[in-house]
Write a protein that holds these residues in place. Sequence first.
Motif, PDB file in Angstrom:
ATOM      1  N   PHE A   1       0.826  -1.199   0.000  1.00 13.72           N
ATOM      2  CA  PHE A   1       0.000   0.000   0.000  1.00 13.72           C
ATOM      3  C   PHE A   1       0.868   1.261   0.000  1.00 13.72           C
ATOM      4  CE2 PHE A   1      -2.192   3.067   2.979  1.00 13.72           C
ATOM      5  CZ  PHE A   1      -2.981   3.642   1.997  1.00 13.72           C
ATOM      6  N   LEU A   2       1.934   1.248   0.789  1.00 14.16           N
ATOM      7  CA  LEU A   2       2.837   2.405   0.848  1.00 14.16           C
ATOM      8  C   LEU A   2       3.571   2.593  -0.479  1.00 14.16           C
ATOM      9  CD1 LEU A   2       4.322   1.776   4.418  1.00 14.16           C
ATOM     10  CD2 LEU A   2       2.565   3.450   3.789  1.00 14.16           C
ATOM     11  N   VAL A   3       4.044   1.511  -1.051  1.00 16.53           N
ATOM     12  CA  VAL A   3       4.839   1.597  -2.283  1.00 16.53           C
ATOM     13  C   VAL A   3       3.989   2.108  -3.446  1.00 16.53           C
ATOM     14  CG1 VAL A   3       6.081   0.219  -4.001  1.00 16.53           C
ATOM     15  CG2 VAL A   3       6.499  -0.150  -1.557  1.00 16.53           C
ATOM     16  N   ARG A   4       2.700   1.719  -3.501  1.00 20.47           N
ATOM     17  CA  ARG A   4       1.846   2.145  -4.616  1.00 20.47           C
ATOM     18  C   ARG A   4       1.652   3.653  -4.672  1.00 20.47           C
ATOM     19  NH1 ARG A   4      -1.120  -2.553  -3.286  1.00 20.47           N
ATOM     20  NH2 ARG A   4      -2.570  -1.306  -2.029  1.00 20.47           N
ATOM     21  N   ASN A   5       1.837   4.320  -3.564  1.00 16.34           N
ATOM     22  CA  ASN A   5       1.635   5.771  -3.538  1.00 16.34           C
ATOM     23  C   ASN A   5       2.923   6.558  -3.737  1.00 16.34           C
ATOM     24  OD1 ASN A   5      -1.325   6.365  -2.725  1.00 16.34           O
ATOM     25  ND2 ASN A   5      -0.721   4.706  -1.336  1.00 16.34           N
ATOM     26  N   MET A   6       4.039   5.869  -3.931  1.00 11.99           N
ATOM     27  CA  MET A   6       5.314   6.546  -4.151  1.00 11.99           C
ATOM     28  C   MET A   6       5.518   6.842  -5.638  1.00 11.99           C
ATOM     29  SD  MET A   6       6.750   6.960  -1.197  1.00 11.99           S
ATOM     30  CE  MET A   6       8.396   7.392  -1.757  1.00 11.99           C
ATOM     31  N   ASP A   7       5.985   8.044  -5.955  1.00  4.87           N
ATOM     32  CA  ASP A   7       6.257   8.423  -7.333  1.00  4.87           C
ATOM     33  C   ASP A   7       7.747   8.624  -7.584  1.00  4.87           C
ATOM     34  OD1 ASP A   7       4.133   9.163  -9.557  1.00  4.87           O
ATOM     35  OD2 ASP A   7       3.142   9.392  -7.623  1.00  4.87           O
ATOM     36  N   PHE A   8       8.580   8.265  -6.654  1.00  7.00           N
ATOM     37  CA  PHE A   8      10.020   8.267  -6.875  1.00  7.00           C
ATOM     38  C   PHE A   8      10.636   7.127  -6.076  1.00  7.00           C
ATOM     39  CE2 PHE A   8       9.166  11.378  -3.474  1.00  7.00           C
ATOM     40  CZ  PHE A   8       9.901  10.818  -2.433  1.00  7.00           C
ATOM     41  N   LYS A   9      11.855   6.725  -6.462  1.00 10.20           N
ATOM     42  CA  LYS A   9      12.556   5.651  -5.768  1.00 10.20           C
ATOM     43  C   LYS A   9      14.060   5.915  -5.834  1.00 10.20           C
ATOM     44  CE  LYS A   9      12.680   2.558  -9.813  1.00 10.20           C
ATOM     45  NZ  LYS A   9      12.072   3.507 -10.734  1.00 10.20           N
ATOM     46  N   LYS A  10      14.802   5.094  -5.150  1.00  8.72           N
ATOM     47  CA  LYS A  10      16.256   5.253  -5.087  1.00  8.72           C
ATOM     48  C   LYS A  10      16.864   5.166  -6.487  1.00  8.72           C
ATOM     49  CE  LYS A  10      20.342   3.387  -2.737  1.00  8.72           C
ATOM     50  NZ  LYS A  10      20.843   2.384  -1.756  1.00  8.72           N
ATOM     51  N   GLY A  11      17.750   6.113  -6.797  1.00 13.93           N
ATOM     52  CA  GLY A  11      18.425   6.143  -8.089  1.00 13.93           C
ATOM     53  C   GLY A  11      17.736   6.994  -9.143  1.00 13.93           C
TER      54      GLY A  11
END
Length: 806
Positions: free
Chosen positions: A307-317
């Motif tokens: 659930f947390l990851v689905r709302n993220m629009d950026f990631k490492k790198g």
Amino acid sequence: MNVLKNIFCAALLLSSCTTVRNYQKGKPFLIKNSIELKGGNFNTDERNIARQRLYDQLDDSAKVVIIDKLFLFHKTTPAAAYDTTYSYRSARNMIGSMLHLGYYQAKSTVKIDTVSGSFFSTWSLKFEKQQRVYVKYIIDAGNPTLVDTFSYNLNKPELQQLAIEAMPKSLIKKGNPVSKGEVLGEINRMVDVYRNNGYYKFITDDLRMRGDTSILSLTTISDDPFENIRLLAEANQKRNKPTIKLEMILNPLADSMRLQKYYIGNVYLYPDYSGVDSLNSIPFLSDTTRRDSFVIRYHKKLFRNGFLVRNMDFKKGDLYRQENYAKTLSNFSKTGVWQNINIQTIERKDSVAKLDMILQMIPARKYGFEANVEASYSVNSNTNTATITNGGNLLGLSTNLSLQNRNIHKEGIKMTHAIRYGVELNLNTQRSSRVINSNELSYTNTISFPRLLGPIKLLPKSWFNNGRPLSQQTFINTNPSYTKRIDLFNLFSTGLAFGNQWSNRSNRKNTIKFPNIEYSYLFNQSDSFRTILNNNPYLRYSYNTALIIGSSYNYSSTYINPKHTNRLRSFSGNVEESGLIWGRLGIFKKELRQFVKVDGEYTFSINNPKSARVFRAFVGVGIPLENNDTASLPFFKQYFSGGANSMRGWPIRGIGPGAKPLGTINSLTNDRTGDIRFEVNAEYRHDLFQIIPNQLVLKWALFTDIGNVWNFRNTRPGGGPDSLQFQFKNFYKQLGADVGTGFRFDFTYVVLRFDLGFRVKKPEIAKNDGWQIPDISYNHLLKGGVENSQWRRDNFNFTIGLSYPF
């Protein structure tokens, strides 16, 4: 007659009287400012806005503040002795304001007129000698300076390339007047472009706009005398139509570190952060996602990692992008699970041009509870009169209870339970011995998932911003209800809908329901109710058992013109069907209603500082697909008009269908619905004065409404001409029209509205195509009696509403 004349003269004197208090005796003081804006390339709205800008440039000591009291009395603030310095300072401010609009040749003239004499004071009830000063500012705008060319000249290749790629969306266009707002807007736009491409530290100070207004022909010398004449003529034309060449450059003093690209380092999520926590002093449990390397730290496992990851629009790198930062904040905020979300960006010291992102999220309460009581009152008019056999003054009471769980299954899934109970009471016991007319009990359950689910995921990703819409939601609605109309009938209805909602842009929203099931079951019909249906055959199409199995799609959008920010356009469209699939299969053939329904609404508003013009158009068509004489839309899907937000000269459901005349006062058949609806509205709104400064404003409106509803087919038993059916040849004749006025009390957060509409074109009248001027008398408006009541019912309607009608 002389008394009336005296009253009129006194009212005129008071309405035009401005009282001044606490002025210095024997010295002139400012009483009024006026501004005339001449020339310039303005339309009406732009000129009004420009004049308001000029009024804003008045020096504080050159302003006159007038307070209205009860529409008649006008009082100014304490008046100081007049000083011309403040007027000429104001004129210079106005010229500076015109520069910002691109008028570099504007000129100002200040005319000062002093009027000495005795003026009547309503406070002291005597004439006082005063020296009043009237100042008129005349601003000659001249010709605007137009953009000749606009280009980017950035000495860093990558920045130059990004600017060229983004140039089609530039706010500065060749041939348009150059203005400070567009120049600053273009600089801010380019800053956003660079910050969305990794330039985390890029700011507006890193860009400059350079202009060149030199006339090349004046610096060119030719031996050919005819060529010199041509150049002089060109120079003269340039003076009449001045132009400027604009060029955006990098500030030479810019910090080189701000021109560095940044990438995302580690990403830390704290989903159950609290106000007493700190990042280092309190221990957290920790997870690291395998795919995106997010570090999730928590006290308790309140939310699933997915659930947390689905709302993220950026990631490492990833390359740092400002828009992804904002989208992530928006995604978590829209879930409604957290009451506060903050993202910290920390520049890493062990690595060049990398940012660690830290999300601190404070959870909201898991459960929410609401309770409220509603009350409504209406006189016997056009509200459900077909279902109230004895009529009378009606009082409705209802109570609503709702309970919401905001985080089911640790996925941010919401479930809302709502129960409503209402009762309708008859207060006119002289016409009916029955106190309770009806009661109702309903339950609504809504389950909302913060992502797209179901068959919609089979559609192309390009429909949903390549799978990353700004907002997304899947919902399941269930709403059974039971209504008992005493001595008439019982009604059980229920609905079930599975739907998806998403937005690719902040001003556009899409909603799909598939399937959409609604069922209405009418039973325990009394003999008196059957008599009503037999005496009024068209009601049998409205009150019957009906089943809907189909789907719907809704689209809505708003648009603000970037060049004219005071102009707002909005559109909403809806397509709905029932039985296109199930009806072809012959399932539920007896009660399944088959139809296609399409409607659209368009609103356009021009908003000025103290006034607004608003226009609206609505067109809706429902096409029954059954081949029988009862073919029409189900009664809960039919259109109606009239009331506070529609044709305000008629009560709700009080006009149409077609040319059907109104019933008598005691008529039981005044509810009007149809399969087709057409309506256009126009309204002018104007601020009158502030009743309570910054809290309550009284506004006035003038409006007109034109429209009606019709049946799609001839519903007359046995056929024959039907004035209720839509026909192009009768379209104009059967349009209703009203004009009216109203007052609005604007409490900032809510608007209380009172509107009075007069019918000037009645669709049921054949003479003069229904156009009429009501014969208004004192008795008609204010006296009682059956005749006067019938006149008011036939000619005008008074409505009370909340917020604006459209």
